[in-house]
Design an enzyme around this catalytic site. Sequence first.
Site, PDB file in Angstrom:
ATOM      1  N   HIS A  57       0.868  -1.188   0.000  1.00 49.88           N
ATOM      2  CA  HIS A  57       0.000   0.000   0.000  1.00 49.88           C
ATOM      3  C   HIS A  57       0.901   1.233   0.000  1.00 49.88           C
ATOM      4  O   HIS A  57       1.575   1.488   0.995  1.00 49.88           O
ATOM      5  CB  HIS A  57      -0.884   0.011   1.252  1.00 49.88           C
ATOM      6  CG  HIS A  57      -1.777  -1.194   1.377  1.00 49.88           C
ATOM      7  ND1 HIS A  57      -3.045  -1.230   0.842  1.00 49.88           N
ATOM      8  CD2 HIS A  57      -1.584  -2.396   1.958  1.00 49.88           C
ATOM      9  CE1 HIS A  57      -3.607  -2.417   1.107  1.00 49.88           C
ATOM     10  NE2 HIS A  57      -2.727  -3.138   1.779  1.00 49.88           N
ATOM     11  N   PHE A  58       0.933   1.974  -1.102  1.00 56.43           N
ATOM     12  CA  PHE A  58       1.774   3.181  -1.169  1.00 56.43           C
ATOM     13  C   PHE A  58       0.956   4.466  -0.999  1.00 56.43           C
ATOM     14  O   PHE A  58       1.492   5.553  -1.042  1.00 56.43           O
ATOM     15  CB  PHE A  58       2.582   3.218  -2.478  1.00 56.43           C
ATOM     16  CG  PHE A  58       3.819   2.340  -2.463  1.00 56.43           C
ATOM     17  CD1 PHE A  58       4.108   1.517  -1.390  1.00 56.43           C
ATOM     18  CD2 PHE A  58       4.709   2.353  -3.536  1.00 56.43           C
ATOM     19  CE1 PHE A  58       5.248   0.698  -1.380  1.00 56.43           C
ATOM     20  CE2 PHE A  58       5.850   1.554  -3.530  1.00 56.43           C
ATOM     21  CZ  PHE A  58       6.120   0.724  -2.461  1.00 56.43           C
ATOM     22  N   ARG A  59      -0.348   4.367  -0.840  1.00 59.22           N
ATOM     23  CA  ARG A  59      -1.229   5.482  -0.395  1.00 59.22           C
ATOM     24  C   ARG A  59      -1.364   6.629  -1.383  1.00 59.22           C
ATOM     25  O   ARG A  59      -1.933   7.661  -1.032  1.00 59.22           O
ATOM     26  CB  ARG A  59      -0.756   6.054   0.945  1.00 59.22           C
ATOM     27  CG  ARG A  59      -0.501   5.029   2.034  1.00 59.22           C
ATOM     28  CD  ARG A  59      -1.712   4.216   2.384  1.00 59.22           C
ATOM     29  NE  ARG A  59      -1.502   3.398   3.583  1.00 59.22           N
ATOM     30  CZ  ARG A  59      -2.260   2.373   3.918  1.00 59.22           C
ATOM     31  NH1 ARG A  59      -3.257   1.995   3.128  1.00 59.22           N
ATOM     32  NH2 ARG A  59      -2.035   1.696   5.014  1.00 59.22           N
TER      33      ARG A  59
ATOM     34  N   ASN B 294      -6.627   0.444  -2.544  1.00 57.09           N
ATOM     35  CA  ASN B 294      -7.446   1.153  -1.547  1.00 57.09           C
ATOM     36  C   ASN B 294      -6.884   2.532  -1.210  1.00 57.09           C
ATOM     37  O   ASN B 294      -6.662   2.877  -0.057  1.00 57.09           O
ATOM     38  CB  ASN B 294      -7.645   0.313  -0.281  1.00 57.09           C
ATOM     39  CG  ASN B 294      -6.355  -0.002   0.448  1.00 57.09           C
ATOM     40  OD1 ASN B 294      -5.281   0.042  -0.152  1.00 57.09           O
ATOM     41  ND2 ASN B 294      -6.429  -0.292   1.730  1.00 57.09           N
TER      42      ASN B 294
ATOM     43  N   ASP C  87      -9.008  -5.269  -1.709  1.00 53.18           N
ATOM     44  CA  ASP C  87      -8.255  -5.519  -0.480  1.00 53.18           C
ATOM     45  C   ASP C  87      -8.749  -4.624   0.654  1.00 53.18           C
ATOM     46  O   ASP C  87      -8.997  -3.440   0.470  1.00 53.18           O
ATOM     47  CB  ASP C  87      -6.759  -5.286  -0.701  1.00 53.18           C
ATOM     48  CG  ASP C  87      -5.976  -5.685   0.530  1.00 53.18           C
ATOM     49  OD1 ASP C  87      -6.282  -6.731   1.108  1.00 53.18           O
ATOM     50  OD2 ASP C  87      -5.065  -4.930   0.922  1.00 53.18           O
TER      51      ASP C  87
ATOM     52  N   HIS D 264      -9.054 -10.537  -0.110  1.00 56.03           N
ATOM     53  CA  HIS D 264      -8.820 -10.301   1.322  1.00 56.03           C
ATOM     54  C   HIS D 264      -9.969 -11.029   2.006  1.00 56.03           C
ATOM     55  O   HIS D 264     -11.095 -10.528   2.014  1.00 56.03           O
ATOM     56  CB  HIS D 264      -8.854  -8.789   1.571  1.00 56.03           C
ATOM     57  CG  HIS D 264      -8.937  -8.373   3.006  1.00 56.03           C
ATOM     58  ND1 HIS D 264      -7.907  -7.728   3.651  1.00 56.03           N
ATOM     59  CD2 HIS D 264      -9.938  -8.474   3.906  1.00 56.03           C
ATOM     60  CE1 HIS D 264      -8.275  -7.462   4.906  1.00 56.03           C
ATOM     61  NE2 HIS D 264      -9.501  -7.907   5.090  1.00 56.03           N
TER      62      HIS D 264
ATOM     63  N   ASP E  67       2.252  -6.897   2.793  1.00 54.56           N
ATOM     64  CA  ASP E  67       1.084  -6.083   3.155  1.00 54.56           C
ATOM     65  C   ASP E  67       1.560  -4.768   3.791  1.00 54.56           C
ATOM     66  O   ASP E  67       0.955  -4.270   4.749  1.00 54.56           O
ATOM     67  CB  ASP E  67       0.138  -6.844   4.103  1.00 54.56           C
ATOM     68  CG  ASP E  67      -1.256  -6.210   4.141  1.00 54.56           C
ATOM     69  OD1 ASP E  67      -1.481  -5.216   3.433  1.00 54.56           O
ATOM     70  OD2 ASP E  67      -2.102  -6.701   4.904  1.00 54.56           O
TER      71      ASP E  67
ATOM     72  N   GLY F  18      -2.741  -2.179  10.222  1.00 55.02           N
ATOM     73  CA  GLY F  18      -1.651  -2.377   9.272  1.00 55.02           C
ATOM     74  C   GLY F  18      -0.299  -2.003   9.825  1.00 55.02           C
ATOM     75  O   GLY F  18      -0.179  -1.192  10.757  1.00 55.02           O
TER      76      GLY F  18
HETATM   77  O1  DOR Z   1      -3.860  -4.294   8.106  1.00 53.53           O
HETATM   78  C1  DOR Z   1      -4.226  -3.990   6.992  1.00 53.53           C
HETATM   79  N1  DOR Z   1      -3.973  -2.767   6.475  1.00 53.53           N
HETATM   80  N2  DOR Z   1      -4.896  -4.876   6.290  1.00 53.53           N
HETATM   81  C2  DOR Z   1      -5.457  -4.567   5.104  1.00 53.53           C
HETATM   82  O2  DOR Z   1      -6.033  -5.422   4.500  1.00 53.53           O
HETATM   83  C3  DOR Z   1      -5.378  -3.198   4.566  1.00 53.53           C
HETATM   84  C4  DOR Z   1      -4.215  -2.477   5.113  1.00 53.53           C
HETATM   85  C5  DOR Z   1      -4.238  -0.996   4.882  1.00 53.53           C
HETATM   86  O3  DOR Z   1      -4.566  -0.564   3.768  1.00 53.53           O
HETATM   87  O4  DOR Z   1      -3.879  -0.253   5.788  1.00 53.53           O
HETATM   88 ZN    ZN Z   2      -5.832  -7.227   2.945  1.00 56.62          ZN
END
Ligand code: DOR
Ligand code: ZN
Length: 443
Positions: free
Chosen positions: A67-69, A99, A156, A183, A321, A340
């Site tokens: 996840h690079f946001r 996401n 996800d 997921h 993740d 996360g």
């Molecule tokens: O812990 C998690 N963080 N699980 C996920 O499936 C998404 C992720 C996030 O985007 O922060």
């Molecule tokens: Zn996930």
Amino acid sequence: MAIIFQNARLINPAQNLDMQGSVRVSLNGMIDSIAFAPETLEAGPDDRVVEMNGKIVASGLFDMHCHFREPGQEYKETLETGSRAAVAGGFTGVALMPNTKPVIDGPLGAAYLRHNARELPIDIEIVSAMTLESRGETLAPFGKLSSYGVKAVSDDGRAVPDSRMMRLVFEYAASFDLLLIQHCEDASLGEGGVMNEGAYSALLGLKGIPEAAETITLSRDLLLMEYLQAHKLNPPVSTPKYHVAHVSTRKALDLVRQAKADGMQVTCEVTPHHFTLTDQDLYEAGEKGNFIMKPPLSSRDNRDAVLEALADGVIDAIATDHAPHARHEKECPPDQAAFGVIGLETSVGLTFSELVHTGRINEYRAIELLSSNPRTIMGLPPVLFEPGQPANFTFIDPEENWTFTESDIRSKGRNSPFLGRTMKGRPLGIYHKGALHGFAQDR
Ligand code: DOR
Ligand code: ZN
């Protein structure tokens, strides 16, 4: 002028290769020549020689779940900072989960990421949402996404709750040859949950997420997949490829094991935090925020099942993740923490410490889990150690002891449960896209 990586252990599972040797890379980033021991490479007067002393030159590591946001939450991570974390962790490529804000669910988002990823030191694969805004209501435009080079789809963080919609996802993903990454979490069961439901959640007074949240969604999907394969209404339609993200329980692994035995196209990944930690570690931790994630850290029995499945081959890949969050989102009461943890900088260290040096797997299998298998699952071409091929390498010292501290982090996130942990085995750098990163100069 070329670079010679001399006296290395060359590991590339895509070619069944594990041999001592040396490799010469031209200025244009292509492999010029390889010599396997006892042969050596003659260095020219302008060549730079990097003496590897038997350390590993592996096919470039690929993390299929990050996840690079970007876009939308650049205060947590950007493509640039995420890539720096990847390089520090020894990765030459990553797949980005959709996401973001907005969710990547169409060609516009895919084009945006592709454009902004051009100058990065690593490869970026784009995973699109399965449904618009990952709301589980309307299918994303799979055909267009596929023509934009998207190879996988995932909601996800949320599993499609509606089975009829999931059936459509299976059917359309199969016809466009997209990998489906699920997921597995029944959101209604996990609603409001913070950690694994069990003795430790009771002791802490935190609402639990039952293990069954993972297996209920996974079972539903496998049953659907089996039904669709047995009742092909339209025979030329190909069968779907289904990948389970971050598996965390024994029962889920048993389901994957059975599905594979039944010949279904099912693969799965596990994260380093799930093969290293349990909910007891969360219970014992002072600051608990960095131990909160989804799926939650589970029981010792589930962690042991993950370790067994890494050894017996049921688990196909290790994925981090990598989920960066800002300090205020983690340094807070556990029931308010964002889910996360970051993972890119510690993946190799934990894989070698917890799996290789404990004798559960060997170095070759570690590289298979971190490099060749995730590439195959994502439908990417193999990295080849052959003259004329682009050099795509990860350098690893399997013996180095080191303690992970904040100064090792390149991500914007500091949310790691492994700060202060001593590990054995460390990424030294990468060579990719014609550039050498790492070794001592960047440390
Ligand atoms: O812990 C998690 N963080 N699980 C996920 O499936 C998404 C992720 C996030 O985007 O922060
Ligand atoms: Zn996930």
